[in-house]
Motif scaffolding. Structure first.
Motif, short mmCIF file in Angstrom:
data_model
loop_
_atom_site.label_atom_id
_atom_site.label_comp_id
_atom_site.label_asym_id
_atom_site.label_seq_id
_atom_site.Cartn_x
_atom_site.Cartn_y
_atom_site.Cartn_z
N ALA A 1 1.12 -1.21 0.00
CA ALA A 1 -0.40 -0.04 -0.05
C ALA A 1 1.19 1.35 -0.04
N PRO A 2 0.39 2.43 -0.62
CA PRO A 2 1.12 3.71 -0.55
C PRO A 2 1.36 4.05 0.75
N GLY A 3 2.73 4.96 0.94
CA GLY A 3 2.73 5.18 2.16
C GLY A 3 3.21 4.51 3.60
N ARG A 4 4.17 4.61 4.34
CA ARG A 4 4.26 4.05 5.43
C ARG A 4 3.34 3.24 6.08
N HIS A 5 3.46 2.25 6.49
CA HIS A 5 2.21 1.57 7.81
C HIS A 5 2.41 1.02 8.51
N LEU A 6 2.56 1.30 10.34
CA LEU A 6 3.29 1.11 10.83
C LEU A 6 2.59 -0.51 11.47
N ASN A 7 3.24 -1.44 11.33
CA ASN A 7 3.08 -2.33 12.34
C ASN A 7 4.14 -3.22 12.97
N LEU A 8 3.82 -4.15 13.95
CA LEU A 8 4.76 -4.66 14.52
C LEU A 8 6.59 -4.88 14.00
N PRO A 9 5.78 -5.39 12.89
CA PRO A 9 7.77 -5.90 12.81
C PRO A 9 8.40 -4.57 11.81
N VAL A 10 7.71 -3.61 11.12
CA VAL A 10 8.33 -2.43 10.95
C VAL A 10 8.08 -2.40 11.90
N VAL A 11 7.74 -1.42 13.14
CA VAL A 11 8.18 -1.26 14.44
C VAL A 11 10.26 -1.87 15.11
N ILE A 12 10.03 -3.01 15.10
CA ILE A 12 10.97 -3.80 15.35
C ILE A 12 12.09 -3.01 14.41
N ALA A 13 11.76 -3.57 13.26
CA ALA A 13 12.98 -3.22 12.09
C ALA A 13 13.15 -2.51 12.55
N GLU A 14 12.92 -1.03 12.51
CA GLU A 14 12.99 0.15 12.57
C GLU A 14 14.42 0.77 13.84
N ARG A 15 13.09 0.70 14.97
CA ARG A 15 14.15 0.83 16.53
C ARG A 15 14.52 -0.52 17.14
N GLU A 16 14.74 -1.61 16.14
CA GLU A 16 15.95 -2.38 17.08
C GLU A 16 16.58 -3.03 15.36
N ASP A 17 16.65 -2.19 14.47
CA ASP A 17 18.31 -1.62 13.70
C ASP A 17 18.14 -4.10 13.22
N LEU A 18 16.94 -4.44 13.04
CA LEU A 18 16.76 -5.31 12.00
C LEU A 18 17.06 -5.86 10.68
N SER A 19 17.38 -6.64 10.90
CA SER A 19 16.34 -6.90 9.64
C SER A 19 15.08 -7.56 9.09
N ASP A 20 14.14 -7.35 7.89
CA ASP A 20 12.82 -7.32 7.54
C ASP A 20 12.51 -8.78 8.25
N LYS A 21 13.23 -9.59 8.13
CA LYS A 21 13.31 -11.02 8.57
C LYS A 21 13.69 -11.20 10.22
N ASP A 22 14.48 -10.99 10.42
CA ASP A 22 14.56 -10.80 11.73
C ASP A 22 13.69 -10.49 12.51
N ALA A 23 13.32 -9.41 12.39
CA ALA A 23 11.70 -8.38 12.82
C ALA A 23 10.56 -9.03 12.48
N TYR A 24 10.05 -9.62 11.40
CA TYR A 24 8.95 -10.55 11.59
C TYR A 24 9.07 -11.77 12.41
N LEU A 25 10.11 -12.37 12.48
CA LEU A 25 10.39 -13.83 13.18
C LEU A 25 10.20 -13.19 14.54
N LYS A 26 10.78 -12.18 14.77
CA LYS A 26 10.28 -11.73 16.46
C LYS A 26 9.26 -11.29 17.18
N SER A 27 8.78 -10.73 15.75
CA SER A 27 7.38 -10.51 15.96
C SER A 27 6.38 -11.69 16.00
N VAL A 28 6.54 -12.74 15.96
CA VAL A 28 6.15 -14.06 15.96
C VAL A 28 6.34 -14.68 17.35
#
Length: 458
Positions: free
Chosen positions: A374-401
């Motif tokens: 979708a256009p723009g940036r949508h906040l969800n838990l993987p996106v926030v973890i990736a940004e704030r904890e400097d993780l890759s998209d994959k690692d942030a998603y797995l941490k969200s799990v």
């Protein structure tokens, strides 16, 4: 000096169980809400709960201490399994969410799966081929739920579309495919397996569609914007919590209730709900909707400033902007009432909050790729973890799990402890209803391949 620690909420369970003991158990049948007068359905017999109150097992000996920093949840939870299975004594079938499997008997009459509200024949299942079942997020802790009854799904789907088109003029023609793809009939039937009739399921279905319409039109895809959201939400909330003003200005407010699709839907859905609920159930729902709207405003404020919150801040927002209004009405949809003093117990409120938190992270995980497209940036838990904890998209998603799984384990631990501490039949049934909503919510997200697909992280 360090700031004082907040005083932990005091449990009212011993006092509540004492006050609601024998008298409440004896009056439980009278408290059960039968909405036959509203829907035209036949009254249901309610078994006397006094002699049939389920036996409750003592909490497990190795339960974690109250001040433990972490909860270690064993893989097998006999107490939770018993909670979800429900009581099994003579005459307790009405307290179970789903019937236990009984040995086949040639003398046994087949039970009707859905009491018809009138003499009309039951609708045939939808002949349209169903979408292929999706796969669950790998590693996600969940419980598979039974497939929702296709006959009931077809009838709810027909009725909700008639309501959306004919009663509230909810969407233009070019939104029809998206409305159908949402599969709200399957969603609500799956989340409310103890609803006695289609009319009861429709109570939740209208509210769900109205909430989704407001989210889309005010916040998200269909013209939503963070700019001016507060005033729009406030005016929409008056469809749930009516305005009492002077005679001069009352007509202008009344006219505003039809000003846009979300307000028309909110107004109509709430009217149906109020007819079927008690005053305390309706006020409870208004309270949780106010929580939801406050969560919308927090997310909108971050969006206006292009701000990514800390992970804990995001999770705090998600405790408000979440599914909480849905499981909180499980007793109304089930055709009974959990008294206000019991519903307000801190222990029960904690269970409901944890259920809302876990199910909302499920939405974050399954809608992840949809929101990325979708256009723009949508906040969800993987996106926030990736940004704030400097993780890759994959690692942030797995941490969200992992975050979801911890919330789910805590929800189940707290629900089992509450069931053991408060052995009242309506509390037990309410807890099973919330657990069924959690399972049905996951099943719908997993299988709605029209809306959701998983990222390629495995």
């Amino acid at each position: 000096m360090p700031p004082p620690e907040p005083t932990p909420p005091q449990s009212g369970l011993p006092e509540a169980v004492s006050r609601f003991g024998a008298q409440v158990l004896a009056d439980a049948a009278a408290r059960a809400r039968d909405i036959g007068a509203v829907t035209g359905g036949a009254p249901r017999a309610v078994a006397s709960p006094v002699a049939e109150a389920p036996a409750v097992e003592a909490p497990v000996a190795d339960a974690p201490a109250v001040d433990a920093p972490a909860v270690d949840v064993p893989a097998e939870r006999p107490d939770l399994e018993r909670l979800l299975r429900g009581p099994s004594g003579l005459g307790t079938a009405g307290l179970r969410l789903t019937p236990r499997e009984e040995p086949a008997s040639s003398n046994q009459e087949p039970a009707s799966s859905d009491p018809a509200p009138d003499s009309a024949p039951a609708p045939a299942p939808d002949p349209t081929p169903s979408a292929p079942k999706g796969r669950p997020v790998p590693g996600l802790y969940h419980h598979p739920a039974p497939d929702p009854d296709p006959v009931r799904v077809a009838e709810v789907s027909r009725r909700i579309k008639d309501w959306a088109l004919d009663e509230v003029d909810l969407y233009p023609d070019d939104w029809e495919e998206e409305f159908d793809g949402f599969s709200v009939g399957s969603y609500m039937v799956g989340c409310h397996p103890d609803a006695p009739t289609v009319d009861h399921v429709m109570i939740a279905t209208r509210l769900m569609v109205a909430e989704n319409a407001l989210d889309d039109c005010y916040c998200e895809d269909h013209g939503g914007s963070p700019v001016g959201l507060g005033s729009r939400l406030l005016l929409a909330h008056t469809t749930l919590d009516p305005l009492y003003t002077t005679r001069e200005y009352q007509p202008q407010w009344a006219e505003s209730l039809y000003a846009d699709a979300p307000r028309r839907a909110y107004r109509s859905a709430m009217e149906y709900f109020v007819q079927a609920s008690s005053a305390s159930q309706a006020d409870r729902y208004r309270h949780d909707m106010a929580r939801l709207h406050m969560g919308y405003l927090a997310e909108a404020a971050w969006s206006e400033h292009d701000h990514v919150p800390e992970v804990w801040e995001y999770l705090a927002m998600r405790q408000f902007n979440n599914f909480r209004p849905c499981p909180t009405i499980t007793d109304t949809v089930g055709g009974y009432e959990l008294p206000a003093d019991l519903h307000a117990l801190p222990d029960l409120q904690k269970v409901i909050a944890l259920a809302g938190n876990a199910t909302t992270i499920v939405n974050d995980l399954y809608s992840y790729t949809k929101e990325l497209d979708a256009p723009g940036r949508h906040l969800n838990l993987p996106v926030v973890i990736a940004e704030r904890e400097d993780l890759s998209d994959k690692d942030a998603y797995l941490k969200s799990v992992e975050v979801h799984n911890e919330l789910m384990h805590t929800f189940e631990t707290e629900a089992a402890a509450l069931a053991a501490a408060c052995p009242l039949p309506n509390v037990q049934r309410f807890l099973r209803g919330v657990a069924a909503w959690v399972d049905g919510n996951h099943q719908w997200h997993q299988n709605n391949t029209y809306r959701y697909s998983l990222p390629d992280f495995w």
